[in-house]
Design a protein around this motif. Sequence first.
Motif: not given
Length: 263
Positions: A28-32
């Motif tokens: 999620f860090a990458t995606m957000l």
Amino acid sequence: MRITQTTLQKMVENNEKFTVLTCYDAIFATMLENAGIDVLLVGDSLGNVLHGESTTLGVTLDNMIYHTRCVARGSSKAFIMADMPFGSYQVSPEQAFENASKILAAGAHMVKIEGGQIMADTIRFLTQRGIPVCAHIGLTPQSIHQLGGYKLQGDSEKSAKQLLDDAKILEKAGAGLLVMEVVPAKLAKKITHTLSIPTIGIGAGIHCSAQVLVLHDMLGLYPGKKPRFIKDFMASAKNIQEAVTNYVTAVKTGQFPSEEHEF
Ligand code: KIV
């Protein structure tokens, strides 16, 4: 390039709102951040959304270190802020420094601590020693048993003045950011205009410098009755990426939060 506290301060000075979402893992860090989120908050709300607890009180320092490390591994652009969990900073400034340094070593760029002017000495101690701090006032979930429930704060003249005084004292002590949770929009506006540091609102109306939501809440993963300040961005999106992009656009253009989400 990595977003820093200076970047956020400059954005606010240029009247540009910034976006914050909670984040607990690498994917999620990458995606957000690819969807345009400026700040990833490793919130102790992980106690609620990941652990299924009814409060954040059981979240440990080890939990926060573990999830901060996961988020840091997935992130290359966003500013990473992490909560100090209940019991890890209230005893003394020295205790706070010892534990905050471990959270920074795990990859956070700033720690967040809950509480009003009682936390001023701790914020001064940490910031004078190189640890950036975000203060958090209003509905402070770690004090839930004292507050008597998840409800609006600063809704009387006396409590509103108390929050305004707290905000000024915490800024003076060195806080670099201020989260305001579930307070009247009018009060949040006054505090935002009084301070020079950026304010981040959750249930605090449109006039804050930035907005934060719990990731799972804005993706519609909220069990039971949804509080007024949450918007389900998944309801009109075809996938998570689109929901987050729509949140970024809505915050930056001042469309979220609207009146229906404020108090
Ligand atoms: O833990 C958290 O998610 C938070 C936000 C609600 C501000 O502190």
